[in-house]
Design an enzyme around this catalytic site. Sequence first.
Site, PDB file in Angstrom:
ATOM      1  N   ASP A  66     -61.808 -77.460  47.365  1.00  0.00           N
ATOM      2  CA  ASP A  66     -61.546 -77.754  45.964  1.00  0.00           C
ATOM      3  C   ASP A  66     -60.740 -79.043  45.818  1.00  0.00           C
ATOM      4  OD1 ASP A  66     -59.109 -76.810  46.857  1.00  0.00           O
ATOM      5  OD2 ASP A  66     -58.969 -75.163  45.419  1.00  0.00           O
ATOM      6  N   SER A  67     -60.420 -79.668  46.945  1.00  0.00           N
ATOM      7  CA  SER A  67     -59.860 -81.023  46.936  1.00  0.00           C
ATOM      8  C   SER A  67     -60.807 -81.998  46.254  1.00  0.00           C
ATOM      9  CB  SER A  67     -59.574 -81.490  48.362  1.00  0.00           C
ATOM     10  OG  SER A  67     -60.706 -81.284  49.203  1.00  0.00           O
ATOM     11  N   ASP A 109     -64.565 -73.247  49.324  1.00  0.00           N
ATOM     12  CA  ASP A 109     -63.313 -72.853  48.673  1.00  0.00           C
ATOM     13  C   ASP A 109     -63.573 -72.024  47.418  1.00  0.00           C
ATOM     14  OD1 ASP A 109     -60.803 -73.377  49.732  1.00  0.00           O
ATOM     15  OD2 ASP A 109     -60.807 -75.475  49.128  1.00  0.00           O
ATOM     16  N   GLU A 140     -56.496 -68.916  48.974  1.00  0.00           N
ATOM     17  CA  GLU A 140     -55.133 -69.329  49.272  1.00  0.00           C
ATOM     18  C   GLU A 140     -54.130 -68.213  49.021  1.00  0.00           C
ATOM     19  OE1 GLU A 140     -55.696 -74.047  47.997  1.00  0.00           O
ATOM     20  OE2 GLU A 140     -54.060 -72.859  47.135  1.00  0.00           O
ATOM     21  N   GLU A 207     -51.147 -75.327  56.345  1.00  0.00           N
ATOM     22  CA  GLU A 207     -50.956 -76.668  55.805  1.00  0.00           C
ATOM     23  C   GLU A 207     -49.478 -76.982  55.648  1.00  0.00           C
ATOM     24  OE1 GLU A 207     -52.465 -79.581  52.157  1.00  0.00           O
ATOM     25  OE2 GLU A 207     -53.260 -77.551  52.351  1.00  0.00           O
TER      26      GLU A 207
END
Length: 292
Positions: A66-67, A109, A140, A207
Amino acid sequence: MTTTTEATAVYGAGKQSIAAPRKPISLPRLAEMRARDEKITMLTAYDATFASVMDAAGVDCILVGDSLGMVCQGLPSTVGVSLETMRYHVESVFRGLQRSNGTTWLVGDLPFGTYHESKEQALRSATVLMQAGAHMVKLEGGGWTAEVVRFLVERGIPVCAHLGLTPQTVHALGGYRVQGKGDEAAALLRRHAHELQDAGAQMLVLEMVPEPLATSLTEELKTCHTIGIGAGKGCAGQVLVLHDMLGINLGRMPKFVHNFLAETQGDVKQAFANYVSAVKSGAFPDDAKHAW
């Protein structure tokens, strides 16, 4: 500062053929790689062309992240990305892999708000991405997400979890900063990681987590492969955002990123191959460049 010549010496050594045949990547194949201490390589991609080139260069896993909201759509964060947008880009990447008879493992994602309401909502969202071509979905956070992971895995959907800096909740975290610092924060992250493995997560992106914590988690987690980004070289694999590793990020470049395109005089295929070689050999990441 590392010069282009120095970078070539470090990251360009031992270049592999970008056309070398290999077995398709699968969950058993990833487990085999982990068992023999072969590092797993992952990059983000959002379209058919880059996906095909990455596959030819030997990248093990592609994450349709989704970046894309930031690097493709120009959004200030990943929060505004829709499920329909993710479906479109997963389909695009999948077509690129089909054209090249791809062997790469494809992760999609789940965007913000598409798995938070209920386990059933998560299943519906994951189904959209799996039908678009994803082999695995990523979500996430820890704690409440363990039951979501369990629900999806029990229904045959492989799951990659994500702890540490979780961009979808960056506002709650107070910005893009290292997570898991201090005994209490580290203990919470460790508990969440084990809960996610116990729930059936087969991968875990870590991350911006301190290297000692990421390394110890990698050793502790036996069936969940850690993929680091800004978490040191002790993880089972590494992931970078495509635009970062090509040196074309419009924002501030993270300290842990290396510009792999600069050492190839613009040869994108070779940049991807060099990334694979550097991760496999342990030359990347350079832990001295981290800001833990």
